[in-house]
Design an enzyme around this catalytic site. Structure first.
Site: not given
Length: 268
Positions: A58-59, A62
């Site tokens: 998820h990170e 980003h």
């Protein structure tokens, strides 16, 4: 300028992440083969490991999107290595989401990596950077539920099925909550570039409390009931039943005692 070896170092997958992935794979194998003497512990390690892997990705989503949008600093910060220990808020990004899962079986999002927004031009790019993380949870949810909606559960051990169902629940809740337009969450980051400067300045002081506010609101019984009814309806549409998620959570909470495997014919 950085050497080629230095640039490769900023993109090399971290041994920490590889270790987490290895624990997830081994514990998943233990659940599948019923190798562990305590299946609840194996389910706990498998689901928690897979949950942390999804948080790291998820990170990473980003950071990778920010890199291609103009923020070249994410490489130097180590965000492209998938190492959860380099996040600006490792407690918010990893530890708290795991605690939330243990406490209430909720896939709450964590704190995002630090993106130097001043390096990025274009509102669409800013929105895409914020959306990239929860879209990763959507992808995880699709993968976790694929055996269910593809009717490919023949030969899948029941305990593994339950663990997969519970993991799917976490990914669906994380995707939904992440997309909420609440300050501090990715959903707000998607719409923030399109708001006026005045509104953004007024909302900014509340951003650090957005995640905690969502968690507190979910503790209200009526809100919690409504939210999980909606999540269960979505999961049923993907072939995952309340039976799957219930027993997945029961096995996950091994400290409550390992439950007896139900002797019923499950839908295939």
């Amino acid at each position: 300028m950085k050497s080629a070896s230095a640039r490769r170092g900023t993109n090399r997958i971290s041994p920490v992440f590889l270790g987490i992935a290895a624990v997830t794979a081994v514990s998943g194998w233990a659940v599948w083969t019923d190798f562990a003497a305590a299946p609840g512990v194996a389910v706990f390690l498998f689901v928690t490991g897979a949950w942390i892997v999804s948080l790291c990705l998820h990170e990473y989503a980003h950071a990778r999107t920010a890199l291609h949008s103009g923020d070249l600093s994410v490489g130097a910060k180590g965000y492209l290595t998938l190492n959860p220990l380099v996040y600006s808020h490792a407690v918010l990004s990893i530890i708290l989401p795991v605690i939330f899962v243990i406490m209430g079986g909720i896939g709450l999002p964590g704190g995002a990596v630090y993106i130097e927004r001043g390096r990025i031009r274009g509102r669409w790019k800013h929105s895409l950077i914020s959306a990239a993380g929860p879209l990763t949870n959507v992808l995880f949810a699709v993968v976790c539920t694929a055996p269910f909606w593809l009717d490919a559960l023949d030969g899948v051990p029941d305990t593994f099925r339950y663990a997969l169902g519970f993991l799917a629940l976490l990914q669906v809740t994380a995707a939904i909550l992440n997309f909420l337009p609440v300050p501090g969450l990715d959903g707000y980051g998607v719409i923030e570039p399109w708001l006026s400067y005045k509104i953004r300045r007024q909302v900014e002081p509340f951003a650090p409390f957005g995640l905690l506010a969502v968690f507190a609101i979910l503790w209200i019984p009526s809100v919690n009931h409504w939210f999980f009814d909606a999540v269960d309806a979505l999961l049923r549409g993907l072939g995952v039943t309340e039976w799957d998620t219930y027993w997945g959570r029961r096995f996950y909470e091994f400290w409550e005692g390992t439950p007896e495997i139900p002797t019923v014919t499950l839908p295939r």
